[in-house]
Design a protein around this motif. Structure first.
Motif, mmCIF file in Angstrom:
data_model
loop_
_atom_site.group_PDB
_atom_site.id
_atom_site.type_symbol
_atom_site.label_atom_id
_atom_site.label_comp_id
_atom_site.label_asym_id
_atom_site.label_seq_id
_atom_site.Cartn_x
_atom_site.Cartn_y
_atom_site.Cartn_z
ATOM 1 N N ALA A 1 0.829 -1.202 0.000
ATOM 2 C CA ALA A 1 0.000 0.000 0.000
ATOM 3 C C ALA A 1 0.866 1.255 0.000
ATOM 4 O O ALA A 1 0.591 2.216 -0.734
ATOM 5 C CB ALA A 1 -0.923 -0.008 1.218
ATOM 6 N N LEU A 2 1.905 1.255 0.804
ATOM 7 C CA LEU A 2 2.808 2.406 0.852
ATOM 8 C C LEU A 2 3.491 2.617 -0.494
ATOM 9 O O LEU A 2 3.662 3.760 -0.953
ATOM 10 C CB LEU A 2 3.860 2.200 1.946
ATOM 11 C CG LEU A 2 3.344 2.211 3.395
ATOM 12 C CD1 LEU A 2 4.452 1.797 4.355
ATOM 13 C CD2 LEU A 2 2.795 3.588 3.767
ATOM 14 N N ALA A 3 3.874 1.532 -1.137
ATOM 15 C CA ALA A 3 4.524 1.628 -2.451
ATOM 16 C C ALA A 3 3.560 2.193 -3.491
ATOM 17 O O ALA A 3 3.936 3.008 -4.343
ATOM 18 C CB ALA A 3 5.025 0.254 -2.887
ATOM 19 N N ALA A 4 2.282 1.787 -3.414
ATOM 20 C CA ALA A 4 1.282 2.247 -4.377
ATOM 21 C C ALA A 4 1.000 3.737 -4.243
ATOM 22 O O ALA A 4 0.621 4.394 -5.212
ATOM 23 C CB ALA A 4 -0.011 1.459 -4.195
ATOM 24 N N LEU A 5 1.213 4.292 -3.051
ATOM 25 C CA LEU A 5 0.895 5.703 -2.791
ATOM 26 C C LEU A 5 2.134 6.588 -2.751
ATOM 27 O O LEU A 5 2.022 7.798 -2.508
ATOM 28 C CB LEU A 5 0.139 5.824 -1.458
ATOM 29 C CG LEU A 5 -1.157 5.010 -1.332
ATOM 30 C CD1 LEU A 5 -1.752 5.203 0.059
ATOM 31 C CD2 LEU A 5 -2.151 5.404 -2.403
ATOM 32 N N ARG A 6 3.287 6.008 -2.990
ATOM 33 C CA ARG A 6 4.536 6.761 -2.862
ATOM 34 C C ARG A 6 4.574 7.983 -3.777
ATOM 35 O O ARG A 6 5.125 9.027 -3.434
ATOM 36 C CB ARG A 6 5.722 5.838 -3.158
ATOM 37 C CG ARG A 6 7.080 6.465 -2.946
ATOM 38 C CD ARG A 6 8.160 5.400 -2.991
ATOM 39 N NE ARG A 6 7.999 4.547 -4.175
ATOM 40 C CZ ARG A 6 8.685 3.418 -4.387
ATOM 41 N NH1 ARG A 6 9.557 3.024 -3.479
ATOM 42 N NH2 ARG A 6 8.503 2.715 -5.475
ATOM 43 N N GLY A 7 3.948 7.873 -4.959
ATOM 44 C CA GLY A 7 3.968 8.975 -5.915
ATOM 45 C C GLY A 7 3.202 10.200 -5.469
ATOM 46 O O GLY A 7 3.314 11.262 -6.094
ATOM 47 N N MET A 8 2.427 10.095 -4.394
ATOM 48 C CA MET A 8 1.689 11.256 -3.909
ATOM 49 C C MET A 8 2.639 12.303 -3.336
ATOM 50 O O MET A 8 2.331 13.495 -3.337
ATOM 51 C CB MET A 8 0.678 10.838 -2.841
ATOM 52 C CG MET A 8 -0.386 9.872 -3.329
ATOM 53 S SD MET A 8 -1.589 9.415 -2.047
ATOM 54 C CE MET A 8 -2.672 10.850 -2.071
ATOM 55 N N GLY A 9 3.754 11.863 -2.815
ATOM 56 C CA GLY A 9 4.721 12.796 -2.251
ATOM 57 C C GLY A 9 4.298 13.368 -0.915
ATOM 58 O O GLY A 9 4.800 14.421 -0.498
ATOM 59 N N LEU A 10 3.382 12.703 -0.219
ATOM 60 C CA LEU A 10 2.931 13.191 1.079
ATOM 61 C C LEU A 10 3.859 12.704 2.189
ATOM 62 O O LEU A 10 4.648 11.785 2.000
ATOM 63 C CB LEU A 10 1.504 12.697 1.358
ATOM 64 C CG LEU A 10 0.432 13.092 0.356
ATOM 65 C CD1 LEU A 10 -0.916 12.508 0.769
ATOM 66 C CD2 LEU A 10 0.331 14.614 0.217
ATOM 67 N N GLY A 11 3.732 13.313 3.362
ATOM 68 C CA GLY A 11 4.497 12.861 4.509
ATOM 69 C C GLY A 11 3.964 11.518 4.993
ATOM 70 O O GLY A 11 2.890 11.060 4.592
#
Length: 262
Positions: free
Chosen positions: A149-159
């Motif tokens: 899940a973290l890998a899938a959302l990494r592109g968001m660039g959020l903290g």
């Protein structure tokens, strides 16, 4: 393991040390088994199948031993009790098998993949809705799922905290949709009255109420407002993504345009 007043069962209520040993392979297997070929994996699989078919309340060491054709006391050599068994079941059904799935190129696809994955999970295992997982015992399956899940959302660039909040928001939204869907099916099954018949029986009273003038906004709702054809899941998911997009844009603007792609 404890049960709440609302009928929920709380995970992590057994011997946490023993659950972790079994989850991570540190537990001592039986030196000689009561049934040749029986494994802890087979015990967990049988428990999940029983819960899927009849609900988690139907899972007991006695029922499980009968299903596995072994003595109840023999079953305790594989798992200490129902509380620890629940921890193993949760890690199995919610976790990912070894091997990381392909990560979506666009975080938006990642959000959708997460949401649809959660919805499919609840549909396959509706008993999950009655488990309080505020204290989950984390095994390898659950950690692999979180890593993906973290890998899938990494592109968001959020903290880190906001990324976790995205996961919580998506999971909570999907849980609400699944609960509505599954409880409606349960109500029809348990009462023998379909949704259509249930609401049809209320029509005379509701018609009088709508004509009273006391509920003007409700009276003006279109006839198809409560149609089952409307995709509430898709609508809500698109709204979530648009909200996330606004936050991602804000973060990138604050950083002067730097940050992850997507």
């Amino acid at each position: 393991m404890t049960s709440g007043a609302d009928g929920t069962t709380t995970s992590g209520g057994g011997d946490i040390r023993r659950s972790l040993e079994l989850l991570w392979g540190g537990g001592e297997p039986p030196s000689r088994g009561p049934k040749r070929g029986l494994t802890l994996d087979a015990v967990v699989t049988a428990a999940i199948e029983l819960a899927d078919a009849e609900g988690f309340d139907a899972v007991s060491m006695r029922r499980l031993s009968t299903r596995l054709s072994i003595g109840t006391m023999s079953l305790y050599r594989y798992v200490p009790g129902k509380a620890e068994l629940l921890d193993l079941m949760l890690d199995r059904v919610q976790g990912l098998p070894p091997g990381t799935p392909e990560t979506p190129d666009d975080w938006r696809d990642g959000v959708e993949s997460l949401a649809r994955g959660y919805l499919a999970l609840y549909r396959r295992h509706p008993w999950l809705l009655k488990v309080n997982q505020s204290r989950s015992v984390l095994g390898p399956g659950a950690l692999r799922a979180l890593e993906a899940a973290l890998a899938a959302l990494r592109g968001m660039g959020l903290g880190d905290q906001e990324t976790l909040s995205v996961i919580i928001a998506v999971q909570s939204f999907t849980l609400g949709i699944a609960r509505m869907e599954i409880q409606a099916a349960e109500a029809a099954r348990e009462t023998g009255v379909s949704d259509e018949e249930f609401w049809r029986r209320q029509e005379p009273v509701l018609s009088r109420a709508m004509g009273s003038g006391e509920f003007p906004l409700m009276a003006r709702l279109s006839e198809d407002t409560f149609s089952k054809e409307f995709d509430h899941f898709g609508f809500g998911l698109r709204a979530l993504v648009r909200g996330f997009e606004a936050r991602v844009a804000q973060v990138r603007a604050e950083r002067g345009g730097s940050g992850g792609g997507g």
